[in-house]
Design a protein around this motif. Structure first.
Motif, PDB file in Angstrom:
ATOM      1  N   LEU A   1       0.834  -1.204   0.000  1.00  0.00           N
ATOM      2  CA  LEU A   1       0.000   0.000   0.000  1.00  0.00           C
ATOM      3  C   LEU A   1       0.868   1.253   0.000  1.00  0.00           C
ATOM      4  O   LEU A   1       1.781   1.405   0.810  1.00  0.00           O
ATOM      5  CB  LEU A   1      -0.913   0.005   1.237  1.00  0.00           C
ATOM      6  CG  LEU A   1      -1.879   1.189   1.359  1.00  0.00           C
ATOM      7  CD1 LEU A   1      -2.887   1.181   0.202  1.00  0.00           C
ATOM      8  CD2 LEU A   1      -2.609   1.153   2.716  1.00  0.00           C
ATOM      9  N   ASP A   2       0.593   2.154  -0.940  1.00  0.00           N
ATOM     10  CA  ASP A   2       1.270   3.452  -1.064  1.00  0.00           C
ATOM     11  C   ASP A   2       2.780   3.323  -1.320  1.00  0.00           C
ATOM     12  O   ASP A   2       3.550   4.231  -0.995  1.00  0.00           O
ATOM     13  CB  ASP A   2       1.046   4.306   0.188  1.00  0.00           C
ATOM     14  CG  ASP A   2      -0.406   4.699   0.377  1.00  0.00           C
ATOM     15  OD1 ASP A   2      -1.101   4.856  -0.652  1.00  0.00           O
ATOM     16  OD2 ASP A   2      -0.840   4.838   1.539  1.00  0.00           O
ATOM     17  N   VAL A   3       3.208   2.219  -1.895  1.00  0.00           N
ATOM     18  CA  VAL A   3       4.632   2.017  -2.194  1.00  0.00           C
ATOM     19  C   VAL A   3       4.771   1.516  -3.633  1.00  0.00           C
ATOM     20  O   VAL A   3       4.061   0.594  -4.056  1.00  0.00           O
ATOM     21  CB  VAL A   3       5.292   0.998  -1.231  1.00  0.00           C
ATOM     22  CG1 VAL A   3       6.744   0.757  -1.632  1.00  0.00           C
ATOM     23  CG2 VAL A   3       5.215   1.498   0.201  1.00  0.00           C
ATOM     24  N   ASP A   4       5.704   2.126  -4.380  1.00  0.00           N
ATOM     25  CA  ASP A   4       5.986   1.738  -5.778  1.00  0.00           C
ATOM     26  C   ASP A   4       7.467   1.346  -5.854  1.00  0.00           C
ATOM     27  O   ASP A   4       8.343   2.173  -5.609  1.00  0.00           O
ATOM     28  CB  ASP A   4       5.675   2.919  -6.694  1.00  0.00           C
ATOM     29  CG  ASP A   4       6.017   2.638  -8.151  1.00  0.00           C
ATOM     30  OD1 ASP A   4       6.078   1.441  -8.532  1.00  0.00           O
ATOM     31  OD2 ASP A   4       6.264   3.610  -8.901  1.00  0.00           O
ATOM     32  N   ILE A   5       7.745   0.081  -6.154  1.00  0.00           N
ATOM     33  CA  ILE A   5       9.130  -0.417  -6.158  1.00  0.00           C
ATOM     34  C   ILE A   5       9.481  -0.985  -7.536  1.00  0.00           C
ATOM     35  O   ILE A   5       8.665  -1.665  -8.178  1.00  0.00           O
ATOM     36  CB  ILE A   5       9.350  -1.527  -5.106  1.00  0.00           C
ATOM     37  CG1 ILE A   5       9.006  -1.028  -3.718  1.00  0.00           C
ATOM     38  CG2 ILE A   5      10.798  -2.007  -5.118  1.00  0.00           C
ATOM     39  CD1 ILE A   5       9.155  -2.088  -2.636  1.00  0.00           C
ATOM     40  N   SER A   6      10.714  -0.712  -7.964  1.00  0.00           N
ATOM     41  CA  SER A   6      11.243  -1.292  -9.215  1.00  0.00           C
ATOM     42  C   SER A   6      12.743  -1.524  -9.037  1.00  0.00           C
ATOM     43  O   SER A   6      13.407  -0.781  -8.302  1.00  0.00           O
ATOM     44  CB  SER A   6      11.004  -0.353 -10.394  1.00  0.00           C
ATOM     45  OG  SER A   6      11.570  -0.898 -11.571  1.00  0.00           O
ATOM     46  N   ALA A   7      13.257  -2.555  -9.696  1.00  0.00           N
ATOM     47  CA  ALA A   7      14.698  -2.862  -9.585  1.00  0.00           C
ATOM     48  C   ALA A   7      15.191  -3.501 -10.875  1.00  0.00           C
ATOM     49  O   ALA A   7      14.411  -4.074 -11.657  1.00  0.00           O
ATOM     50  CB  ALA A   7      14.970  -3.786  -8.395  1.00  0.00           C
ATOM     51  N   THR A   8      16.487  -3.395 -11.106  1.00  0.00           N
ATOM     52  CA  THR A   8      17.113  -4.033 -12.273  1.00  0.00           C
ATOM     53  C   THR A   8      18.528  -4.466 -11.898  1.00  0.00           C
ATOM     54  O   THR A   8      19.172  -3.853 -11.040  1.00  0.00           O
ATOM     55  CB  THR A   8      17.163  -3.076 -13.479  1.00  0.00           C
ATOM     56  OG1 THR A   8      17.637  -3.782 -14.619  1.00  0.00           O
ATOM     57  CG2 THR A   8      18.088  -1.896 -13.218  1.00  0.00           C
TER      58      THR A   8
END
Length: 534
Positions: free
Chosen positions: A313-320
């Motif tokens: 909730l209320d968190v946007d995560i991305s990784a590479t």
């Protein structure tokens, strides 16, 4: 013309002064009268000078009448034949020159009518009947108003032995070369092939059509001529062997050769082609197996690195993660500790490839096990360091940021142990911070120093704030001029993309790094994780 008399060879018509060509000097130093050679050994010189000259000659000298009867000798001849002087002077030349007879004497006399001297190679006989090889030169001279023949005799036993040794050595070398499976060519400075060994005509007959001898190496080995020419030039310049590997197509099949080019004093160059096809095929098979193993390892590593993050909730995560090799030593993770608490980690093992990947896998499994207890980041790092230190090599360590995001109270508590700074972008202030709390990398110290140095920091997170985790492969990426991408460029990219979704921001940062590096090879693993508070 050559005349054979049993165990000897007589060579006649060697270059000499012909009749009517004027005076000269014969081998003994006497004046030559035109036509046959007549030496005035007495008269103007006197017998004493004649004897003195006779005795100081290096060669053995036998003076005979025209029938071959020996009338005088020098000391050297006495040594050769082992007769007393009075004994040898009772003999005829036919008795001391093996194979000599009346016809030989006639041939000598006939030739001396036109030639300056006659040359004979044969054998002479000592008093005990033993033979020794000789080189004989016959001149005609005038002594005491009588015509004489002077036989200058040189013992060539050592020369014959040297020739025989050379012949045997050459035979051994030929036998050795014939037994070598390598292709060997002797080539002139102009590139003309003088000869080749037996391997050319047997195993590698299909490599070259026809006989190679007399042809230019460029015509015989056109597939490697460019590289071979460079090697020959360098071998001639440096005097050192030049070695390179090159494939050659033979009857539709590809073979691999190690080509060695070296300067040869007797010819020009030696070119040796050593078949390394079997080795190359083994190497290729090993490479293919290794590639398959690395593909499997990469697939396993991809499973270990989260590709899809759970909805928070209320968190946007991305990784590479972009490894420099098939597999790498960088690591990132998201660990659920409770419904509202999440552990986030990014780490960099001091090593790339398989070794880095293995340490990374060990680190991941231990971190997940320890973090599940819900301890603070500092406690987790201390426990993790004590667990992995015994299994770490002395030259390896792990840098890491580990933190806990609490979505209920909107905080992020973290520790940084030897890692790159954590970037925090405050949307409300349009401000970017580089956060670098103290901490020693994992695996360097077993406990007290690590524990004393570590520092934990807590951040209050507001809507729109962004956390950027990265490894040094991002900031240390180099362009063609050797300059690094650096933290300042990364900061500028973060500010320019901070309003974008985390996936777009991650892709944009990676694109900028790649654009900066251009075609320069990637030297380190690159890992990036972006977390945005909604």
């Amino acid at each position: 013309m050559a005349t054979s008399h049993k165990a000897m060879t007589m060579m006649i018509n060697l270059p000499a002064r012909k009749k009517g060509e004027g005076g000269g000097v014969d081998r003994g130093g006497a004046p030559v009268q035109g036509g046959g050679v007549h030496v005035q050994a007495a008269g103007a010189w006197g017998d004493s000078l004649y004897q003195e000259l006779l005795q100081i000659l290096y060669d053995g000298a036998l003076i005979t009448d025209l029938t071959g009867q020996i009338v005088d000798v020098n000391i050297r001849a006495v040594d050769f034949f082992q007769y007393e002087k009075n004994e040898i002077c009772r003999l005829n030349m036919a008795q001391v020159v093996s194979g000599a007879d009346e016809s030989l004497l006639k041939t000598i006399l006939k030739n001396l009518e036109e030639m300056r001297f006659t040359h004979i190679e044969g054998y002479c006989m000592r008093k005990d009947g033993s033979l020794f090889p000789t080189d004989i030169v016959v001149n005609r001279l005038r002594h005491a108003e009588q015509d004489r023949l002077c036989f200058f005799i040189r013992d060539i036993t050592r020369r014959r032995q040297a020739e025989e040794n050379l012949r045997r050595s050459e035979a051994r070398n030929r036998a050795l070369l014939s037994s070598i499976p390598d292709l060997i060519f002797r080539v002139t400075m102009e590139g003309v092939i003088l000869d080749s060994n037996a391997a050319f005509g047997t195993k590698w007959k299909k490599l070259i059509e026809g006989d190679a001898t007399g042809r230019n190496v460029a015509d015989v080995l056109p597939q490697i001529v460019a590289r071979l020419t460079e090697a020959l030039v360098e071998a001639d310049r440096t005097g050192e062997a030049q070695v390179f590997e090159h494939p050659l197509a033979v009857s539709g099949e590809t073979f691999y050769f190690e080509v060695r080019a070296l300067a040869d004093e007797d010819a020009g160059f030696l070119i040796v082609l050593h078949d390394i096809t079997a080795r190359k095929r083994v190497e290729q098979a090993e490479k293919e197996r290794t590639e398959k193993d690395l593909e499997v390892a990469r697939a396993i590593q991809r499973v270990l690195l989260p590709s899809v993050f759970p909805r928070i909730l209320d968190v946007d995560i991305s990784a590479t993660n972009v490894p420099a090799q098939k597999v790498g030593g960088d690591y990132y993770d998201l660990i659920q500790l409770s419904p509202t608490r999440w552990g986030l980690a990014i780490a960099d093992v001091s090593g790339k490839g398989v070794s880095g990947a293995l340490v990374m896998a060990m680190c991941r499994s231990n971190l997940r096990l320890i973090a599940a207890g819900g301890d603070s980041p500092a406690v987790v790092m201390k426990k993790l360091n004590r667990v992995i230190k015994p299994d770490m090599q002395d030259d390896m360590f792990i840098s890491m940021i580990y933190g806990i995001l609490d979505t209920q109270i909107k905080t992020f508590s973290f520790c940084r142990v030897g890692h790159e700074p954590l970037f925090l972008y405050h949307r409300s202030l349009d401000k970017l911070e580089m956060l670098s709390p103290r901490g020693m990398a994992l695996g360097i110290d077993g406990g007290p120093a690590f524990d004393a140095l570590i520092e934990e920091k807590q951040l209050a997170m507001r809507a729109g704030d962004v956390l950027i985790f990265f490894t040094d492969g991002i900031t240390e990426a180099r362009n063609k001029d050797g300059r690094e991408f650096g933290r300042e460029r990364l900061s500028a990219v973060v500010r320019g993309s901070a309003q974008l979704p985390s996936a777009d921001m991650t892709a944009g940062i990676l694109d900028e790094v790649n654009l900066f590096a251009g075609r320069e090879p990637q030297s380190d693993d690159m890992t990036l994780l972006v977390l945005r508070i909604g």
